[in-house]
Design a protein around this motif. Structure first.
Motif, PDB file in Angstrom:
ATOM      1  N   ARG A 299       0.843  -1.200   0.000  1.00  0.00           N
ATOM      2  CA  ARG A 299       0.000   0.000   0.000  1.00  0.00           C
ATOM      3  C   ARG A 299       0.876   1.246   0.000  1.00  0.00           C
ATOM      4  O   ARG A 299       1.689   1.460   0.911  1.00  0.00           O
ATOM      5  CB  ARG A 299      -0.928  -0.006   1.205  1.00  0.00           C
ATOM      6  N   LEU A 300       0.718   2.060  -1.030  1.00  0.00           N
ATOM      7  CA  LEU A 300       1.579   3.225  -1.222  1.00  0.00           C
ATOM      8  C   LEU A 300       1.522   4.187  -0.041  1.00  0.00           C
ATOM      9  O   LEU A 300       2.553   4.735   0.369  1.00  0.00           O
ATOM     10  CB  LEU A 300       1.187   3.945  -2.519  1.00  0.00           C
ATOM     11  N   GLY A 301       0.343   4.401   0.533  1.00  0.00           N
ATOM     12  CA  GLY A 301       0.228   5.327   1.649  1.00  0.00           C
ATOM     13  C   GLY A 301       1.067   4.904   2.843  1.00  0.00           C
ATOM     14  O   GLY A 301       1.707   5.738   3.497  1.00  0.00           O
ATOM     15  N   ILE A 302       1.088   3.605   3.124  1.00  0.00           N
ATOM     16  CA  ILE A 302       1.899   3.098   4.236  1.00  0.00           C
ATOM     17  C   ILE A 302       3.374   3.237   3.915  1.00  0.00           C
ATOM     18  O   ILE A 302       4.192   3.592   4.775  1.00  0.00           O
ATOM     19  CB  ILE A 302       1.540   1.636   4.542  1.00  0.00           C
ATOM     20  N   VAL A 303       3.757   2.971   2.667  1.00  0.00           N
ATOM     21  CA  VAL A 303       5.157   3.117   2.247  1.00  0.00           C
ATOM     22  C   VAL A 303       5.631   4.553   2.466  1.00  0.00           C
ATOM     23  O   VAL A 303       6.738   4.789   2.957  1.00  0.00           O
ATOM     24  CB  VAL A 303       5.322   2.717   0.762  1.00  0.00           C
ATOM     25  N   ILE A 304       4.783   5.519   2.134  1.00  0.00           N
ATOM     26  CA  ILE A 304       5.159   6.929   2.298  1.00  0.00           C
ATOM     27  C   ILE A 304       5.380   7.265   3.774  1.00  0.00           C
ATOM     28  O   ILE A 304       6.395   7.868   4.156  1.00  0.00           O
ATOM     29  CB  ILE A 304       4.072   7.837   1.690  1.00  0.00           C
ATOM     30  N   GLY A 305       4.443   6.874   4.634  1.00  0.00           N
ATOM     31  CA  GLY A 305       4.600   7.143   6.068  1.00  0.00           C
ATOM     32  C   GLY A 305       5.799   6.430   6.661  1.00  0.00           C
ATOM     33  O   GLY A 305       6.562   7.010   7.449  1.00  0.00           O
ATOM     34  N   ALA A 306       5.993   5.163   6.274  1.00  0.00           N
ATOM     35  CA  ALA A 306       7.131   4.400   6.780  1.00  0.00           C
ATOM     36  C   ALA A 306       8.443   4.992   6.295  1.00  0.00           C
ATOM     37  O   ALA A 306       9.460   4.944   7.004  1.00  0.00           O
ATOM     38  CB  ALA A 306       7.014   2.942   6.326  1.00  0.00           C
ATOM     39  N   GLY A 307       8.423   5.573   5.093  1.00  0.00           N
ATOM     40  CA  GLY A 307       9.639   6.182   4.561  1.00  0.00           C
ATOM     41  C   GLY A 307      10.129   7.331   5.421  1.00  0.00           C
ATOM     42  O   GLY A 307      11.338   7.519   5.602  1.00  0.00           O
TER      43      GLY A 307
END
Length: 415
Positions: A299-307
Protein backbone atom coordinates in the motif's frame (compact mmCIF):
# COMPACT_ATOMS: atom_id res chain seq x y z
CA UNK A 1 27.79 27.63 12.94
CA UNK A 2 26.52 29.37 9.81
CA UNK A 3 28.37 32.55 10.82
CA UNK A 4 31.37 30.66 9.41
CA UNK A 5 31.12 31.36 5.68
CA UNK A 6 33.44 28.47 4.85
CA UNK A 7 31.12 25.97 6.52
CA UNK A 8 28.19 27.66 4.82
CA UNK A 9 29.83 27.35 1.40
CA UNK A 10 30.57 23.65 1.88
CA UNK A 11 27.03 22.98 3.11
CA UNK A 12 25.52 24.93 0.19
CA UNK A 13 27.76 23.18 -2.33
CA UNK A 14 26.82 19.81 -0.92
CA UNK A 15 23.13 20.64 -1.15
CA UNK A 16 23.31 21.88 -4.73
CA UNK A 17 25.45 18.99 -5.95
CA UNK A 18 23.25 16.40 -4.27
CA UNK A 19 20.03 17.87 -5.69
CA UNK A 20 21.25 16.89 -9.14
CA UNK A 21 22.77 13.65 -7.90
CA UNK A 22 19.64 12.38 -6.15
CA UNK A 23 17.47 13.27 -9.14
CA UNK A 24 19.90 11.48 -11.46
CA UNK A 25 20.13 8.34 -9.33
CA UNK A 26 16.58 7.71 -8.17
CA UNK A 27 14.69 8.95 -11.23
CA UNK A 28 17.33 9.27 -13.94
CA UNK A 29 19.32 6.03 -13.71
CA UNK A 30 16.75 3.81 -11.97
CA UNK A 31 13.85 5.29 -13.92
CA UNK A 32 15.55 5.08 -17.31
CA UNK A 33 16.59 1.49 -16.69
CA UNK A 34 13.35 0.15 -15.23
CA UNK A 35 10.70 2.22 -16.99
CA UNK A 36 12.19 3.32 -20.33
CA UNK A 37 14.56 0.43 -21.12
CA UNK A 38 12.37 -2.19 -19.36
CA UNK A 39 15.21 -3.71 -17.32
CA UNK A 40 14.66 -6.73 -15.09
CA UNK A 41 16.30 -7.36 -11.70
CA UNK A 42 19.43 -8.81 -13.30
CA UNK A 43 19.81 -5.85 -15.66
CA UNK A 44 19.50 -3.33 -12.83
CA UNK A 45 21.93 -5.35 -10.71
CA UNK A 46 24.44 -5.17 -13.57
CA UNK A 47 24.03 -1.40 -13.81
CA UNK A 48 24.51 -1.06 -10.05
CA UNK A 49 27.53 -3.38 -10.18
CA UNK A 50 29.14 -1.13 -12.79
CA UNK A 51 28.50 1.85 -10.53
CA UNK A 52 29.90 0.06 -7.48
CA UNK A 53 33.05 -1.30 -9.11
CA UNK A 54 33.97 2.05 -10.65
CA UNK A 55 33.25 3.79 -7.34
CA UNK A 56 35.73 1.44 -5.66
CA UNK A 57 38.41 2.49 -8.13
CA UNK A 58 37.59 6.18 -7.77
CA UNK A 59 37.49 6.01 -3.99
CA UNK A 60 40.86 4.25 -3.76
CA UNK A 61 42.46 7.14 -5.60
CA UNK A 62 40.41 9.89 -3.95
CA UNK A 63 41.42 9.17 -0.35
CA UNK A 64 45.08 9.46 -1.28
CA UNK A 65 44.44 12.69 -3.20
CA UNK A 66 42.62 14.26 -0.23
CA UNK A 67 45.58 13.58 2.08
CA UNK A 68 47.96 15.05 -0.49
CA UNK A 69 46.00 18.06 -1.71
CA UNK A 70 43.03 18.62 0.71
CA UNK A 71 39.33 17.96 0.04
CA UNK A 72 38.65 21.39 -1.45
CA UNK A 73 40.89 20.90 -4.47
CA UNK A 74 39.79 17.30 -4.96
CA UNK A 75 36.11 18.28 -4.84
CA UNK A 76 36.51 21.13 -7.34
CA UNK A 77 38.40 18.94 -9.81
CA UNK A 78 36.00 16.02 -9.48
CA UNK A 79 32.89 18.17 -9.93
CA UNK A 80 34.19 19.68 -13.17
CA UNK A 81 35.22 16.30 -14.59
CA UNK A 82 31.78 14.98 -13.66
CA UNK A 83 30.03 17.39 -16.07
CA UNK A 84 30.87 15.80 -19.46
CA UNK A 85 30.31 12.32 -18.04
CA UNK A 86 26.80 13.21 -16.93
CA UNK A 87 26.01 14.82 -20.28
CA UNK A 88 27.03 11.51 -21.86
CA UNK A 89 24.18 9.82 -19.95
CA UNK A 90 21.72 11.62 -22.24
CA UNK A 91 22.94 9.52 -25.16
CA UNK A 92 22.80 6.14 -23.36
CA UNK A 93 19.73 4.70 -25.11
CA UNK A 94 20.36 0.98 -24.58
CA UNK A 95 21.03 -1.04 -21.43
CA UNK A 96 24.67 -1.82 -22.42
CA UNK A 97 25.31 1.86 -23.15
CA UNK A 98 23.67 2.88 -19.89
CA UNK A 99 25.82 0.38 -17.98
CA UNK A 100 29.02 1.73 -19.55
CA UNK A 101 28.13 5.35 -18.82
CA UNK A 102 27.13 4.53 -15.25
CA UNK A 103 30.60 3.02 -14.80
CA UNK A 104 32.13 6.42 -15.59
CA UNK A 105 29.61 8.17 -13.35
CA UNK A 106 30.87 6.08 -10.43
CA UNK A 107 34.51 6.59 -11.36
CA UNK A 108 34.36 10.39 -11.25
CA UNK A 109 31.55 10.66 -8.69
CA UNK A 110 33.33 8.70 -5.94
CA UNK A 111 36.00 11.39 -5.39
CA UNK A 112 33.22 13.93 -4.81
CA UNK A 113 31.81 11.74 -2.03
CA UNK A 114 35.22 11.02 -0.48
CA UNK A 115 36.19 14.70 -0.51
CA UNK A 116 32.96 15.84 1.16
CA UNK A 117 33.24 13.03 3.71
CA UNK A 118 36.70 14.34 4.64
CA UNK A 119 35.82 18.04 4.96
CA UNK A 120 34.89 18.15 8.66
CA UNK A 121 38.40 17.95 10.17
CA UNK A 122 39.60 20.54 7.62
CA UNK A 123 37.03 23.02 8.94
CA UNK A 124 37.41 22.51 12.73
CA UNK A 125 39.52 20.67 15.29
CA UNK A 126 36.89 20.86 18.06
CA UNK A 127 35.15 17.48 18.65
CA UNK A 128 31.73 18.96 19.49
CA UNK A 129 31.86 21.38 16.57
CA UNK A 130 32.99 18.52 14.31
CA UNK A 131 29.76 16.70 15.11
CA UNK A 132 27.81 19.84 14.22
CA UNK A 133 29.70 20.36 10.95
CA UNK A 134 29.07 16.77 9.92
CA UNK A 135 25.45 17.14 10.94
CA UNK A 136 25.02 20.22 8.77
CA UNK A 137 26.81 18.63 5.81
CA UNK A 138 24.65 15.51 6.11
CA UNK A 139 21.63 17.74 6.61
CA UNK A 140 22.40 19.42 3.30
CA UNK A 141 22.66 16.00 1.67
CA UNK A 142 19.35 14.86 3.09
CA UNK A 143 17.65 18.17 2.27
CA UNK A 144 18.75 17.55 -1.30
CA UNK A 145 17.14 14.14 -0.95
CA UNK A 146 13.85 16.00 -0.51
CA UNK A 147 14.34 18.38 -3.42
CA UNK A 148 16.30 16.19 -5.88
CA UNK A 149 13.89 13.29 -6.45
CA UNK A 150 10.97 15.73 -6.62
CA UNK A 151 12.81 17.77 -9.25
CA UNK A 152 13.55 14.53 -11.10
CA UNK A 153 9.88 13.57 -10.99
CA UNK A 154 8.83 16.94 -12.43
CA UNK A 155 11.45 16.82 -15.20
CA UNK A 156 10.66 13.20 -16.09
CA UNK A 157 6.96 13.97 -16.29
CA UNK A 158 7.36 17.13 -18.36
CA UNK A 159 10.58 17.43 -20.39
CA UNK A 160 11.74 13.83 -20.19
CA UNK A 161 14.09 11.68 -18.13
CA UNK A 162 17.26 12.74 -19.99
CA UNK A 163 16.81 16.34 -18.84
CA UNK A 164 17.66 15.12 -15.33
CA UNK A 165 21.23 14.39 -16.38
CA UNK A 166 21.62 17.95 -17.69
CA UNK A 167 20.42 19.21 -14.30
CA UNK A 168 23.04 17.08 -12.54
CA UNK A 169 25.81 18.49 -14.72
CA UNK A 170 24.71 22.06 -14.00
CA UNK A 171 24.56 21.52 -10.23
CA UNK A 172 28.10 20.12 -10.28
CA UNK A 173 29.41 23.33 -11.85
CA UNK A 174 27.64 25.48 -9.25
CA UNK A 175 28.99 23.34 -6.39
CA UNK A 176 32.57 23.65 -7.66
CA UNK A 177 32.24 27.44 -7.89
CA UNK A 178 30.97 27.63 -4.30
CA UNK A 179 33.77 25.47 -2.87
CA UNK A 180 36.38 27.53 -4.72
CA UNK A 181 35.99 30.26 -2.07
CA UNK A 182 36.48 27.91 0.91
CA UNK A 183 39.60 28.14 3.08
CA UNK A 184 40.60 24.93 4.86
CA UNK A 185 42.88 24.60 7.85
CA UNK A 186 46.20 22.87 7.37
CA UNK A 187 46.37 19.41 8.89
CA UNK A 188 49.51 17.65 9.97
CA UNK A 189 50.93 15.60 7.11
CA UNK A 190 53.40 12.76 6.98
CA UNK A 191 56.98 13.96 6.81
CA UNK A 192 57.89 11.23 4.39
CA UNK A 193 55.77 10.06 1.51
CA UNK A 194 56.08 6.79 -0.30
CA UNK A 195 54.57 5.99 -3.64
CA UNK A 196 50.83 6.14 -4.17
CA UNK A 197 50.36 2.41 -3.56
CA UNK A 198 52.47 2.52 -0.41
CA UNK A 199 50.44 5.39 1.05
CA UNK A 200 47.19 3.66 0.16
CA UNK A 201 48.39 0.49 1.85
CA UNK A 202 49.34 2.48 4.97
CA UNK A 203 45.79 3.82 5.12
CA UNK A 204 44.34 0.31 5.06
CA UNK A 205 46.90 -0.98 7.56
CA UNK A 206 46.22 1.78 10.05
CA UNK A 207 42.45 1.48 9.69
CA UNK A 208 42.35 -2.29 10.12
CA UNK A 209 44.87 -2.16 12.97
CA UNK A 210 42.67 0.25 14.92
CA UNK A 211 40.00 -1.74 16.76
CA UNK A 212 37.62 1.16 17.14
CA UNK A 213 37.80 2.24 13.49
CA UNK A 214 37.48 -1.36 12.38
CA UNK A 215 34.31 -1.77 14.43
CA UNK A 216 32.68 1.40 13.12
CA UNK A 217 33.49 0.68 9.49
CA UNK A 218 32.43 -2.98 9.53
CA UNK A 219 29.19 -2.19 11.34
CA UNK A 220 28.41 0.55 8.83
CA UNK A 221 29.14 -1.86 5.98
CA UNK A 222 26.20 -4.05 7.01
CA UNK A 223 23.87 -1.16 6.23
CA UNK A 224 25.38 -0.87 2.77
CA UNK A 225 24.73 -4.56 2.17
CA UNK A 226 21.06 -3.81 2.75
CA UNK A 227 21.25 -0.73 0.51
CA UNK A 228 22.82 -2.89 -2.22
CA UNK A 229 19.81 -5.19 -2.11
CA UNK A 230 17.51 -2.19 -2.38
CA UNK A 231 19.55 -0.80 -5.30
CA UNK A 232 18.76 -3.81 -7.46
CA UNK A 233 15.16 -4.34 -6.32
CA UNK A 234 13.58 -1.12 -5.04
CA UNK A 235 12.66 0.26 -8.47
CA UNK A 236 11.01 -3.10 -9.23
CA UNK A 237 9.22 -2.97 -5.87
CA UNK A 238 7.62 0.29 -6.99
CA UNK A 239 6.87 -1.00 -10.49
CA UNK A 240 5.68 -4.55 -9.74
CA UNK A 241 4.49 -4.56 -6.10
CA UNK A 242 3.08 -1.05 -5.76
CA UNK A 243 2.14 -0.74 -9.44
CA UNK A 244 3.03 2.95 -9.78
CA UNK A 245 4.56 5.11 -12.53
CA UNK A 246 8.12 6.42 -12.85
CA UNK A 247 7.31 9.82 -11.25
CA UNK A 248 6.29 8.10 -8.01
CA UNK A 249 9.90 7.00 -7.48
CA UNK A 250 10.84 10.64 -7.20
CA UNK A 251 7.93 11.79 -5.06
CA UNK A 252 8.21 8.97 -2.51
CA UNK A 253 11.98 9.39 -2.16
CA UNK A 254 11.47 13.12 -1.78
CA UNK A 255 9.11 12.53 1.16
CA UNK A 256 11.60 9.97 2.50
CA UNK A 257 14.12 12.81 2.52
CA UNK A 258 12.04 14.74 5.05
CA UNK A 259 12.77 11.98 7.54
CA UNK A 260 16.46 12.09 6.67
CA UNK A 261 16.59 15.81 7.42
CA UNK A 262 14.86 15.36 10.77
CA UNK A 263 17.21 12.56 11.80
CA UNK A 264 20.26 14.58 10.85
CA UNK A 265 19.01 17.50 12.95
CA UNK A 266 18.86 15.15 15.96
CA UNK A 267 22.36 13.76 15.23
CA UNK A 268 23.89 17.26 15.07
CA UNK A 269 22.71 17.86 18.64
CA UNK A 270 23.93 14.64 20.23
CA UNK A 271 26.21 15.29 23.18
CA UNK A 272 29.34 13.26 23.83
CA UNK A 273 27.32 11.09 26.22
CA UNK A 274 25.46 9.60 23.24
CA UNK A 275 28.27 9.80 20.69
CA UNK A 276 29.24 6.20 21.40
CA UNK A 277 29.72 2.85 19.73
CA UNK A 278 26.70 1.47 21.60
CA UNK A 279 24.46 4.25 20.29
CA UNK A 280 25.69 3.53 16.78
CA UNK A 281 24.94 -0.19 17.11
CA UNK A 282 21.42 0.55 18.36
CA UNK A 283 20.73 3.02 15.56
CA UNK A 284 22.04 0.56 12.95
CA UNK A 285 19.68 -2.09 14.37
CA UNK A 286 16.80 0.38 14.10
CA UNK A 287 17.85 1.11 10.51
CA UNK A 288 17.36 -2.55 9.63
CA UNK A 289 14.01 -2.72 11.41
CA UNK A 290 12.86 0.53 9.83
CA UNK A 291 13.26 -0.94 6.36
CA UNK A 292 10.65 -3.57 7.25
CA UNK A 293 8.03 -0.86 7.66
CA UNK A 294 8.96 0.50 4.24
CA UNK A 295 8.83 -2.71 2.18
CA UNK A 296 6.50 -4.83 4.30
CA UNK A 297 3.35 -3.64 2.53
CA UNK A 298 1.85 -3.18 -0.93
CA UNK A 299 0.00 0.00 0.00
CA UNK A 300 1.58 3.22 -1.22
CA UNK A 301 0.23 5.33 1.65
CA UNK A 302 1.90 3.10 4.24
CA UNK A 303 5.16 3.12 2.25
CA UNK A 304 5.16 6.93 2.30
CA UNK A 305 4.60 7.14 6.07
CA UNK A 306 7.13 4.40 6.78
CA UNK A 307 9.64 6.18 4.56
CA UNK A 308 9.60 9.21 6.86
CA UNK A 309 10.23 7.02 9.92
CA UNK A 310 12.95 4.97 8.26
CA UNK A 311 14.55 8.08 6.78
CA UNK A 312 14.78 9.74 10.19
CA UNK A 313 16.72 6.74 11.54
CA UNK A 314 19.15 6.73 8.61
CA UNK A 315 19.50 10.50 8.91
CA UNK A 316 20.64 10.11 12.51
CA UNK A 317 22.96 7.18 11.78
CA UNK A 318 25.00 8.65 8.91
CA UNK A 319 26.55 11.75 10.62
CA UNK A 320 27.05 9.82 13.88
CA UNK A 321 28.95 7.13 11.99
CA UNK A 322 31.10 9.68 10.16
CA UNK A 323 31.87 11.70 13.31
CA UNK A 324 32.96 8.63 15.29
CA UNK A 325 35.33 7.67 12.49
CA UNK A 326 36.77 11.18 12.15
CA UNK A 327 37.34 11.51 15.90
CA UNK A 328 39.63 8.51 15.61
CA UNK A 329 41.40 9.63 12.42
CA UNK A 330 44.84 11.24 12.77
CA UNK A 331 45.30 14.32 10.58
CA UNK A 332 47.56 12.65 8.04
CA UNK A 333 45.15 9.74 7.57
CA UNK A 334 41.82 11.61 7.31
CA UNK A 335 41.43 11.21 3.55
CA UNK A 336 42.63 7.64 3.38
CA UNK A 337 40.42 6.52 6.27
CA UNK A 338 37.47 8.22 4.56
CA UNK A 339 38.49 6.34 1.42
CA UNK A 340 38.64 3.01 3.25
CA UNK A 341 35.20 3.73 4.71
CA UNK A 342 33.79 4.46 1.28
CA UNK A 343 35.46 1.36 -0.19
CA UNK A 344 33.75 -0.74 2.46
CA UNK A 345 30.42 0.88 1.68
CA UNK A 346 30.88 0.13 -2.02
CA UNK A 347 31.91 -3.48 -1.36
CA UNK A 348 28.88 -3.87 0.90
CA UNK A 349 26.76 -2.33 -1.83
CA UNK A 350 28.16 -4.74 -4.44
CA UNK A 351 27.88 -7.97 -2.46
CA UNK A 352 24.11 -8.48 -2.77
CA UNK A 353 23.96 -7.57 -6.47
CA UNK A 354 24.95 -11.09 -7.49
CA UNK A 355 22.46 -12.84 -5.22
CA UNK A 356 19.52 -10.44 -4.86
CA UNK A 357 18.08 -11.04 -8.37
CA UNK A 358 18.06 -14.88 -8.09
CA UNK A 359 16.67 -14.63 -4.54
CA UNK A 360 13.95 -12.31 -5.80
CA UNK A 361 13.19 -14.74 -8.62
CA UNK A 362 12.97 -17.66 -6.17
CA UNK A 363 11.21 -16.01 -3.21
CA UNK A 364 9.87 -12.70 -4.52
CA UNK A 365 11.02 -9.09 -4.49
CA UNK A 366 9.32 -8.16 -1.23
CA UNK A 367 10.54 -11.14 0.88
CA UNK A 368 14.11 -10.54 -0.32
CA UNK A 369 14.01 -6.89 0.74
CA UNK A 370 12.52 -7.83 4.11
CA UNK A 371 15.25 -10.42 4.69
CA UNK A 372 17.95 -7.83 4.00
CA UNK A 373 16.57 -5.54 6.72
CA UNK A 374 16.29 -8.36 9.23
CA UNK A 375 19.90 -9.37 8.60
CA UNK A 376 21.17 -5.87 9.40
CA UNK A 377 19.08 -5.68 12.57
CA UNK A 378 20.33 -9.05 13.85
CA UNK A 379 23.99 -8.26 13.16
CA UNK A 380 23.73 -4.88 14.92
CA UNK A 381 22.00 -6.33 17.99
CA UNK A 382 24.72 -8.98 18.20
CA UNK A 383 27.35 -6.19 18.07
CA UNK A 384 25.97 -4.25 21.07
CA UNK A 385 28.09 -6.09 23.69
CA UNK A 386 31.28 -5.41 21.71
CA UNK A 387 30.23 -1.78 21.32
CA UNK A 388 29.75 -1.45 25.08
CA UNK A 389 33.25 -2.84 25.68
CA UNK A 390 34.71 -0.24 23.30
CA UNK A 391 32.89 2.55 25.12
CA UNK A 392 34.48 1.54 28.42
CA UNK A 393 37.92 2.29 26.97
CA UNK A 394 38.31 5.67 25.32
CA UNK A 395 41.64 6.61 23.84
CA UNK A 396 43.73 9.33 22.27
CA UNK A 397 44.61 8.40 18.72
CA UNK A 398 48.20 8.85 17.59
CA UNK A 399 49.77 7.88 14.27
CA UNK A 400 51.44 4.52 14.76
CA UNK A 401 55.00 3.64 13.96
CA UNK A 402 54.63 -0.12 13.95
CA UNK A 403 50.85 0.20 13.52
CA UNK A 404 49.87 -1.49 16.81
CA UNK A 405 46.27 -1.64 18.04
CA UNK A 406 45.82 1.61 20.02
CA UNK A 407 43.57 -0.18 22.51
CA UNK A 408 46.56 -2.17 23.69
CA UNK A 409 47.75 1.02 25.43
CA UNK A 410 44.69 2.90 26.69
CA UNK A 411 45.29 6.58 27.33
CA UNK A 412 42.69 9.22 28.03
CA UNK A 413 39.48 10.57 26.58
CA UNK A 414 38.62 10.49 22.91
CA UNK A 415 35.91 8.57 21.15
Amino acid sequence: MFADRHVLRVVAARFISRVGGEAAFFVGIWGKAAFELEADAGDIALVMAALGISSLIGTSIAGLLVDRFDPRRVLIGAEFVFVPVMIGMVFADTLPALTVMVFFVGLVGAPVFTAIASFGPYLTDDPDRLGQVNGYIEGASWSAFVVGPAAGAVLAGTIGVDSIFVLDAATSVLAAILVFGVTVRQLRTSEERGGGFSELKDGFTFTYGHRRLRFYILLGSTVWIMFGTFSSLEALFFRDILGVEIETLGWVNSIFGLGLVGGTWVASRLTSKYRTARTLAIVVALTGLGSLLYVGTDRLGIVIGAGVVWGSIIGMMAPLHRTLIQLNSPDEYVGRIAGVTHIHSEVGHLMPLAIAPPLAAAFGIQPTLIAAGLLVALVAVAAIPAASRLDRTRIVVVPPTGLPDPLDEPKSVSH
